[in-house]
Design a protein around this motif. Structure first.
Motif, PDB file in Angstrom:
ATOM      1  N   ASN A  74     113.439 -18.472  -8.020  1.00 58.16           N
ATOM      2  CA  ASN A  74     112.627 -17.345  -8.481  1.00 58.16           C
ATOM      3  C   ASN A  74     113.291 -15.996  -8.206  1.00 58.16           C
ATOM      4  O   ASN A  74     113.006 -15.017  -8.895  1.00 58.16           O
ATOM      5  CB  ASN A  74     111.240 -17.395  -7.846  1.00 58.16           C
ATOM      6  N   ALA A  75     114.170 -15.944  -7.217  1.00 54.48           N
ATOM      7  CA  ALA A  75     114.895 -14.705  -6.943  1.00 54.48           C
ATOM      8  C   ALA A  75     115.917 -14.418  -8.049  1.00 54.48           C
ATOM      9  O   ALA A  75     116.228 -13.261  -8.330  1.00 54.48           O
ATOM     10  CB  ALA A  75     115.589 -14.781  -5.594  1.00 54.48           C
ATOM     11  N   GLU A  76     116.418 -15.482  -8.670  1.00 55.98           N
ATOM     12  CA  GLU A  76     117.422 -15.344  -9.741  1.00 55.98           C
ATOM     13  C   GLU A  76     116.826 -15.543 -11.127  1.00 55.98           C
ATOM     14  O   GLU A  76     117.547 -15.482 -12.121  1.00 55.98           O
ATOM     15  CB  GLU A  76     118.551 -16.355  -9.524  1.00 55.98           C
ATOM     16  N   ASN A  77     115.508 -15.788 -11.196  1.00 55.47           N
ATOM     17  CA  ASN A  77     114.834 -15.993 -12.486  1.00 55.47           C
ATOM     18  C   ASN A  77     115.507 -17.078 -13.310  1.00 55.47           C
ATOM     19  O   ASN A  77     115.742 -16.918 -14.521  1.00 55.47           O
ATOM     20  CB  ASN A  77     114.790 -14.689 -13.300  1.00 55.47           C
ATOM     21  N   THR A  78     115.810 -18.196 -12.663  1.00 55.46           N
ATOM     22  CA  THR A  78     116.544 -19.270 -13.322  1.00 55.46           C
ATOM     23  C   THR A  78     115.925 -20.623 -12.982  1.00 55.46           C
ATOM     24  O   THR A  78     115.522 -20.852 -11.840  1.00 55.46           O
ATOM     25  CB  THR A  78     118.026 -19.254 -12.906  1.00 55.46           C
ATOM     26  N   VAL A  79     115.888 -21.490 -13.977  1.00 55.20           N
ATOM     27  CA  VAL A  79     115.478 -22.877 -13.771  1.00 55.20           C
ATOM     28  C   VAL A  79     116.647 -23.767 -14.159  1.00 55.20           C
ATOM     29  O   VAL A  79     117.416 -23.439 -15.074  1.00 55.20           O
ATOM     30  CB  VAL A  79     114.203 -23.212 -14.581  1.00 55.20           C
ATOM     31  N   TYR A  80     116.792 -24.864 -13.434  1.00 53.68           N
ATOM     32  CA  TYR A  80     117.923 -25.765 -13.619  1.00 53.68           C
ATOM     33  C   TYR A  80     117.436 -27.175 -13.950  1.00 53.68           C
ATOM     34  O   TYR A  80     116.319 -27.563 -13.595  1.00 53.68           O
ATOM     35  CB  TYR A  80     118.764 -25.827 -12.351  1.00 53.68           C
ATOM     36  N   LEU A  81     118.316 -27.924 -14.589  1.00 54.59           N
ATOM     37  CA  LEU A  81     118.084 -29.349 -14.776  1.00 54.59           C
ATOM     38  C   LEU A  81     119.401 -30.063 -14.471  1.00 54.59           C
ATOM     39  O   LEU A  81     120.358 -29.965 -15.239  1.00 54.59           O
ATOM     40  CB  LEU A  81     117.620 -29.678 -16.196  1.00 54.59           C
ATOM     41  N   GLN A  82     119.427 -30.731 -13.333  1.00 50.29           N
ATOM     42  CA  GLN A  82     120.585 -31.536 -12.962  1.00 50.29           C
ATOM     43  C   GLN A  82     120.403 -32.918 -13.552  1.00 50.29           C
ATOM     44  O   GLN A  82     119.404 -33.586 -13.274  1.00 50.29           O
ATOM     45  CB  GLN A  82     120.713 -31.622 -11.441  1.00 50.29           C
ATOM     46  N   MET A  83     121.349 -33.343 -14.368  1.00 48.95           N
ATOM     47  CA  MET A  83     121.254 -34.620 -15.060  1.00 48.95           C
ATOM     48  C   MET A  83     122.402 -35.515 -14.609  1.00 48.95           C
ATOM     49  O   MET A  83     123.565 -35.188 -14.848  1.00 48.95           O
ATOM     50  CB  MET A  83     121.300 -34.408 -16.577  1.00 48.95           C
ATOM     51  N   ASN A  84     122.067 -36.610 -13.970  1.00 46.22           N
ATOM     52  CA  ASN A  84     123.047 -37.576 -13.491  1.00 46.22           C
ATOM     53  C   ASN A  84     122.871 -38.907 -14.204  1.00 46.22           C
ATOM     54  O   ASN A  84     121.831 -39.170 -14.812  1.00 46.22           O
ATOM     55  CB  ASN A  84     122.890 -37.777 -11.983  1.00 46.22           C
ATOM     56  N   SER A  85     123.878 -39.749 -14.106  1.00 48.04           N
ATOM     57  CA  SER A  85     123.831 -41.085 -14.715  1.00 48.04           C
ATOM     58  C   SER A  85     123.371 -41.002 -16.167  1.00 48.04           C
ATOM     59  O   SER A  85     122.475 -41.744 -16.602  1.00 48.04           O
ATOM     60  CB  SER A  85     122.893 -42.004 -13.915  1.00 48.04           C
ATOM     61  N   LEU A  86     123.975 -40.114 -16.907  1.00 47.08           N
ATOM     62  CA  LEU A  86     123.547 -39.884 -18.283  1.00 47.08           C
ATOM     63  C   LEU A  86     123.793 -41.100 -19.162  1.00 47.08           C
ATOM     64  O   LEU A  86     124.762 -41.847 -18.976  1.00 47.08           O
ATOM     65  CB  LEU A  86     124.264 -38.667 -18.848  1.00 47.08           C
TER      66      LEU A  86
END
Length: 122
Positions: A74-86
Motif C-alpha cells: 500500500n505504500a507503493e500503490n502496487t499489487v503483485y501476482l507471483q505465479m509459480n509452476s506455470l
C-alpha cells in the motif's frame, strides 16, 4: 479515477515462474480490494486471486491454489501476482482490478487495467 497499469507478462516454459505487477495511481489505493483476473481466448474472464485492503487476507481460484500468490504494497500503490509452476492452461491475458467487497471477497469491480499477456509453452 484510478489508473491501473500491469506489467511483467511474457512467454515462459511450463514449470517456470512470472511475477506480475499492477501499479495504481489517482485514488486511495488502500481503500480498494484488489484482484487479478484472467481471460483466455473464447472464454469468460475468470477471477484468479483477490486480496483485502490491508493485505492480510487472500482468496484464490482452485486452479491456482498453491502455485500463485497475491500480495500488495500500500505504500507503493502496487499489487503483485507471483505465479509459480506455470502450466499451459494458465495462458491468458491477466488483468488487475480494484473494487469493493468484504475482506478479500471482491463483489464489484470499479477500475481495470489494460491487461498483460502471459503465455506458457509446453
Amino acid at each position: 479515477q484510478m489508473q491501473l497499469v500491469e506489467s511483467g507478462g511474457g512467454l515462459v516454459q511450463a514449470g517456470g515462474s512470472l511475477r506480475l505487477s499492477c501499479a495504481a495511481a489517482g485514488r486511495t489505493f488502500s481503500s480498494y480490494i484488489m484482484a487479478w483476473f484472467r481471460q483466455a481466448p473464447g472464454t469468460e474472464r475468470q477471477l484468479v486471486a483477490s486480496i483485502s485492503r490491508p493485505g492480510t487476507n487472500t482468496r484464490y481460484a482452485d486452479s491456482v491454489k498453491g502455485r500463485f500468490t497475491i500480495s500488495r504494497d500500500n505504500a507503493e500503490n502496487t499489487v503483485y501476482l507471483q505465479m509459480n509452476s506455470l502450466k499451459p492452461e494458465d495462458t491468458a491475458v491477466y488483468y488487475c482490478a480494484a473494487g469493493g467487497g468484504i475482506i478479500a471477497t471482491i463483489t464489484s469491480t470499479t477500475y481495470w487495467g489494460q491487461g498483460t499477456q502471459v503465455t506458457v509453452s509446453s
